[in-house]
Enzyme design. Structure first.
Site, PDB file in Angstrom:
ATOM      1  N   GLU A  58       0.868  -1.179   0.000  1.00  0.00           N
ATOM      2  CA  GLU A  58       0.000   0.000   0.000  1.00  0.00           C
ATOM      3  C   GLU A  58       0.904   1.228   0.000  1.00  0.00           C
ATOM      4  O   GLU A  58       1.825   1.313   0.821  1.00  0.00           O
ATOM      5  CB  GLU A  58      -0.901   0.018   1.239  1.00  0.00           C
ATOM      6  N   ARG A 278       6.023 -13.382   9.555  1.00  0.00           N
ATOM      7  CA  ARG A 278       6.458 -11.994   9.428  1.00  0.00           C
ATOM      8  C   ARG A 278       7.806 -11.850  10.123  1.00  0.00           C
ATOM      9  O   ARG A 278       8.066 -12.486  11.138  1.00  0.00           O
ATOM     10  CB  ARG A 278       5.427 -11.082  10.094  1.00  0.00           C
ATOM     11  N   LYS A 288       3.039   0.764  10.013  1.00  0.00           N
ATOM     12  CA  LYS A 288       3.194   2.061   9.346  1.00  0.00           C
ATOM     13  C   LYS A 288       2.485   3.169  10.121  1.00  0.00           C
ATOM     14  O   LYS A 288       2.937   4.306  10.148  1.00  0.00           O
ATOM     15  CB  LYS A 288       2.672   1.981   7.918  1.00  0.00           C
TER      16      LYS A 288
END
Length: 560
Positions: A58, A278, A288
């Site tokens: 994104e 992850r 973020k």
């Protein structure tokens, strides 16, 4: 010759699946050379030449090392099967997204040696997704809901059906049109998939698939006022674009059933999902939203701050592309959840920079000790010396010899009267008289003793000629931004901010520092590795950032 350490950017090394045509899994596939991880993950129905993977960032922030792992693994399997990698920007939230982030992500991917066979945008498919949402409403598989957000969240948690769940198809279509136009009534509503109210998997409890947003989109402007959520968009675009295998982090595991439901409900082609762990590090934020909070509060200099886990941040701290790629690919596509210590990745980086980092000298300016050497040169003179004793290709540097030199206070405090020491890259000297003021050494009188045997001295000391060529520098070290090893979702990041994270130490460096360029990596002997962040100029010292070497010792640091 430049002092820069700039390792070559290499593509991921891959071994092609021996199963080849029609084969299942990656039996016979090995991980990148030097990596200990297994890449034999039985990638379902993976056929050589037909595998398509995707990396869908994104554009709402800069690429961090967690994203880098996802990108590298997707590239790895696309290459291993002679397939295709799609770089797709998931640009469905105009409130957070910017061209700045989009451009930066592409630059960072290229830096890592990752280049998609095609770059696409979720926004390219807004019309198709909009039409599919209408189809889902007509099929009775979605409904409009104006339940307040907090109440909706509570109802989903408690397994309570929304009062709007049984709206008619006609009413839902009418409200979706209101949302499309961004009217007052439309803004109150969202569209939810009609899956389940009480499923043990809460991701299936009627998730939101469309919502209003009047913020202009950075690509489509004001054309749209309704946008799909990630959970609706991702499976649809994966299927439309021909993705065969969606590799994504394990945090999405609960949403895999939702992903499959969307494809079946819309009659779209199946996409296989593989979850991998992850990459997390102690005392490190990869959210973020939380990183943006640090930027907004001006607790950091920006997204490239050397304390940030962004690709730009760790690069600015001194991480090499080769070191980063080697570490990430070494972890492989395992599902095991690990919280790494940063010392591991920095130790990998050290193996890259140590053979090629030029060696230089710096002494700490505070309480620096001047040594007057009897038998030293009557006038300072300069000799060419190798920058790296074990690698002649690194080149040569200028070393100034003088009868007056500087040494660190820490070294001086350990020396006794009449002790013989070795001055590195020169020879032995007898430290005749140590002048002190309390515990501090103020000066030393010495006699040069070049015929002395360096193998018999206990101390090997770095030194710098006490001439006008001694170059002002600042050595900067850093600490973690947060004080807790791992934040949980309920933690408020403001409660765990480390108040002291930057430490600056004035120093004097050899004259070669004056010709260095930003980004060059060197070793100050007996002090560690450093990256030049700000070159020297008249009236402005050279600024060096400490590069961790895998040891948990901070050698220098005075609070800023």
């Amino acid at each position: 010759m430049s002092d820069a350490v700039k390792p070559e950017i290499k593509p991921a090394e891959t071994t092609v699946n021996n199963a080849s045509k029609g084969g299942k899994g990656t039996k016979g596939a090995k991980g990148p050379k030097g990596g200990g991880a297994s890449y034999n993950i039985n990638l379902v129905n993976a056929k050589d030449g037909e595998v398509v993977t995707r990396f869908p960032p994104e554009p709402s922030g800069y690429l961090h090392i967690g994203h880098a792992k996802a990108a590298l693994l997707n590239q790895y399997f696309a290459q291993a099967y002679h397939g295709k990698l799609i770089i797709r920007f998931d640009d469905t939230n105009p409130s957070k997204e910017k061209m700045e982030f989009q451009d930066a992500i592409l630059e960072d991917l290229e830096l890592l040696g990752i280049k998609g066979d095609v770059v696409t945008f979720s926004s390219d498919y807004f019309q198709q997704m909009y039409d599919l949402c209408i189809q889902m409403i007509k099929d009775g598989k979605a409904y409009a809901d104006d339940t307040p957000v907090d109440q909706m969240r509570q109802e989903r948690t408690e397994g309570i059906a929304s009062q709007r769940r049984e709206r008619t198809v006609e009413e839902n279509l009418k409200i979706f049109q209101e949302m499309t136009e961004g009217t007052e009534e439309g803004l109150k509503n969202c569209i939810r998939a009609k899956i389940s109210v009480t499923s043990p998997n809460k991701a299936l409890r009627d998730p939101v698939i469309y919502r209003c947003n009047l913020t202009p989109h950075h690509r489509s402007g004001t054309k749209w006022k309704v946008y799909p959520t990630y959970d609706f968009c991702c499976p649809i675009v994966d299927s439309i674009e021909g993705v065969t295998h969606a590799l994504r982090t394990i945090e999405y595991r609960d949403r895999n059933a939702q992903y499959e439901w969307m494809l079946k409900a819309l009659g779209l082609r199946k996409v296989y999902v593989w979850d991998f762990s992850r990459m997390s590090f102690v005392r490190t934020l990869l959210s973020k939203r939380k990183l943006q909070w640090f930027v907004d509060k001006k607790l950091v200099t920006g997204w490239d701050d050397p304390r940030f886990p962004t690709v730009r941040g760790v690069r600015r701290r001194g991480m090499t592309v080769e070191g980063l790629r080697t570490f990430i690919l070494g972890q492989g596509p395992s599902k095991n959840i690990l919280n790494f210590d940063w010392s591991l990745i920095w130790a990998t980086n050290k193996k890259v920079i140590d053979p090629i980092a030029p060696r230089h000298v710096a002494v700490i300016k505070e309480n620096v000790v001047k040594v007057t050497i009897e038998g030293g040169p009557t006038e300072p003179y300069t000799e060419e010396k190798p920058k790296h004793k074990k690698n002649a290709d690194v080149g040569t540097k200028q070393v100034i010899y003088s009868s007056e030199i500087y040494i660190d206070q820490d070294d001086a405090e350990t020396i006794k009267d009449n002790e013989e020491v070795t001055l590195m890259d020169w020879g032995n000297a007898i430290m005749k008289t140590i002048h002190r003021d309390g515990d501090k050494v103020t000066a030393i009188d010495a006699v040069l003793h070049l015929e002395g045997d360096f193998r018999k001295t206990e101390k090997k000391i770095t030194w710098l000629a006490a001439t006008a060529d001694a170059t002002p520098a600042v050595l900067v070290d850093f600490d973690y931004l947060i004080t807790k090893d791992k934040l949980v979702e309920t933690d408020d990041v403001a409660d765990f901010v480390n108040p002291n994270t930057e430490f600056k130490t004035p120093a004097l460096a050899d004259l070669n520092v004056r010709d260095m360029k930003e980004g060059e990596i060197i070793q100050f002997e007996r002090k560690g590795y450093y990256r030049l962040d700000k070159p020297y100029s008249e009236g402005s010292p050279a600024v060096f950032f400490t590069i961790p070497d895998g040891k948990v010792v901070q050698r220098y640091g005075a609070k800023k």
